[in-house]
Write an enzyme that holds these catalytic residues in place. Structure first.
Site, PDB file in Angstrom:
ATOM      1  N   ASP A  98       0.870  -1.177   0.000  1.00  0.00           N
ATOM      2  CA  ASP A  98       0.000   0.000   0.000  1.00  0.00           C
ATOM      3  C   ASP A  98       0.911   1.234   0.000  1.00  0.00           C
ATOM      4  OD1 ASP A  98       1.031   0.181   2.522  1.00  0.00           O
ATOM      5  OD2 ASP A  98      -0.857  -0.125   3.565  1.00  0.00           O
ATOM      6  N   ASP A 270      -7.979  -7.662  -0.040  1.00  0.00           N
ATOM      7  CA  ASP A 270      -7.048  -7.978   1.046  1.00  0.00           C
ATOM      8  C   ASP A 270      -7.749  -7.641   2.345  1.00  0.00           C
ATOM      9  OD1 ASP A 270      -6.552  -4.893   0.830  1.00  0.00           O
ATOM     10  OD2 ASP A 270      -5.638  -5.510   2.712  1.00  0.00           O
ATOM     11  N   CYS A 308     -12.961 -29.822   5.532  1.00  0.00           N
ATOM     12  CA  CYS A 308     -11.909 -28.890   5.102  1.00  0.00           C
ATOM     13  C   CYS A 308     -10.626 -29.687   4.871  1.00  0.00           C
ATOM     14  CB  CYS A 308     -11.691 -27.823   6.171  1.00  0.00           C
ATOM     15  SG  CYS A 308     -10.347 -26.682   5.772  1.00  0.00           S
ATOM     16  N   CYS A 310      -7.514 -28.412   4.742  1.00  0.00           N
ATOM     17  CA  CYS A 310      -6.288 -27.730   5.185  1.00  0.00           C
ATOM     18  C   CYS A 310      -5.486 -28.608   6.144  1.00  0.00           C
ATOM     19  CB  CYS A 310      -6.627 -26.380   5.828  1.00  0.00           C
ATOM     20  SG  CYS A 310      -7.073 -26.457   7.573  1.00  0.00           S
ATOM     21  N   CYS A 313      -7.123 -28.951   9.700  1.00  0.00           N
ATOM     22  CA  CYS A 313      -8.316 -29.797   9.801  1.00  0.00           C
ATOM     23  C   CYS A 313      -8.018 -31.264   9.507  1.00  0.00           C
ATOM     24  CB  CYS A 313      -9.410 -29.274   8.871  1.00  0.00           C
ATOM     25  SG  CYS A 313     -10.079 -27.713   9.459  1.00  0.00           S
ATOM     26  N   HIS A 339      -5.898 -22.500   8.835  1.00  0.00           N
ATOM     27  CA  HIS A 339      -7.285 -22.824   8.475  1.00  0.00           C
ATOM     28  C   HIS A 339      -8.027 -21.610   7.906  1.00  0.00           C
ATOM     29  CE1 HIS A 339     -11.375 -24.244   8.471  1.00  0.00           C
ATOM     30  NE2 HIS A 339     -11.677 -23.105   9.079  1.00  0.00           N
TER      31      HIS A 339
HETATM   32 ZN   LIG Z   1      -9.351 -26.259   7.825  1.00  0.00          ZN
END
Ligand SMILES: [Zn+2]
Length: 384
Positions: A98, A270, A308, A310, A313, A339
């Protein structure tokens, strides 16, 4: 229109559209960005609690760093000496910085504005600094991000007189940033301001678009206006900003905000939300926010979000995360950040696929129906 020559390393292609939503590719010197895209925030050249390898595993490709913070510490000259941001923080992908404008304007008591720029006091040691469009551009050239932002003035959204003055200043400063730019391997985005006022937003978008930037930021939103004002502003700008350049909605990024923005022609987002929530023990899920401190999770063997994919998880239970939080283990923030970022980045991937397949509208309707939390429970927070 000098822009094409000024930005030889950047181009934007749209692969598919569904109504106003677009699936595109923005080519940068550090790789292609598949849009719509969400950029995790690494304020101090680090996304809090994550290594670059962990960050890549979440699916991140573009990350944001803050000019104001890096200028004050360690200093943009030092970052340049160390080979620029990519090398300094060892992030191989595209980076966006920025302009520092948002932060200095937030320092209400500690800054003075003039046509030339903003004089402010450092929050670290109280020292006095002057940030001008030329200086903001030079700092961002030293930092070396792929996408850099014009220095702009973000006014309170409901103050019309202030916004009238602020857009004139923002426009003059945008021209000065273009003039000051030396490097050709960075894309400088212009920023549209104007609060919630359609006439000012329209005037600002027409002027900024006329300067030939390779992309456009939409600033001054998620700072206190209502959702319907936010949506109306995006719809107005969608009709004015050039279609063949990426649009970046700055500082906005709940899952619902993403869907509502993409529906109105936004390509880049963002927000500190996913990593900040993680440090406050909360998980973003497809049905809302989960506070893992709750006693009900003490013996819960389920992952944070069933289904999920990820790392968090697929390896840990809610019970373990709750234990880490209560024991004040740093790993809690890391696992929850993984996550939460995966959730938003994966949402962008799914949205992109649905636009390409021509079923985005259906996807959006289903998602919005499923989300149980009221929007107020999960505000985008435009502070860094
Ligand atoms: Zn997850």
């Amino acid at each position: 229109m000098p822009a094409r020559k000024l930005f030889p390393d950047f181009s934007f292609e749209i692969q598919a559209r569904q109504e106003r939503a677009r699936a595109g590719t923005f080519h940068t010197p550090h790789g292609d960005l598949l849009t719509p895209i969400f950029a995790p925030v690494g304020t101090q050249a680090a996304v809090k609690a994550l290594t670059p390898a962990q960050l890549q595993d979440t699916g991140a490709s573009l990350i944001l760093a803050n000019t104001y913070h890096l200028y004050l510490r360690p200093g943009d000259d030092l970052v340049a000496e160390m080979g620029g941001l990519h090398r300094f923080m060892n992030w191989p992908g595209p980076i966006l910085t920025d302009s520092g404008g948002y932060q200095v304007f937030s320092l209400k008591e500690n800054r003075t504005i003039s046509e030339n720029g903003v004089t402010f006091r450092s929050h670290i040691d109280g020292s006095s600094h002057l940030l001008t469009p030329e200086k903001a551009t030079q700092i961002q050239e030293n930092l070396g991000a792929d996408i850099i932002m014009a220095f702009d003035e973000c006014a309170p959204p409901y103050d019309k007189e202030y916004n009238q003055r602020a857009i004139l200043r923002t426009h003059a400063w945008a021209e000065r940033c273009l003039q000051a730019k030396r490097r050709t391997d960075q894309a400088l985005f212009g920023i549209v301001q104007g609060g919630i006022f359609p006439d000012l937003r329209g005037e600002s978008a027409i002027f900024i678009a006329s300067l030939g930037f390779p992309g456009h930021g939409i600033g001054g939103l998620s700072v206190g206006e209502t959702k319907s004002e936010l949506h109306a502003t995006l719809e107005l700008l969608d009709g004015i900003l050039p279609e063949d350049k990426p649009r970046y909605l700055m500082g906005v990024g709940t899952p619902v905000d993403l869907i509502q923005g993409i529906r109105r022609g936004i390509d880049i987002f963002d927000c500190v939300l996913p990593t900040r929530l993680a440090r406050h023990n909360a998980a973003l899920t497809s049905t809302g926010r989960l506070n893992l401190v709750n006693a009900g999770f003490a013996r819960d063997e389920q992952p944070v979000e069933p289904g999920c994919t990820c790392y968090t998880c697929t390896h840990f239970s809610r019970a373990y995360l709750r234990h880490l939080i209560l024991a004040r283990e740093m790993l809690a923030a890391t696992l929850l950040s993984i996550h939460n970022l995966h959730t938003l980045l994966n949402l962008c991937t799914q949205i992109r696929e649905s636009i390409v397949a021509g079923r985005f509208n259906q996807f959006a309707e289903n998602y919005l129906e499923r989300v149980a939390y009221p929007e107020t429970n999960l505000e985008s927070d435009n502070t860094q």
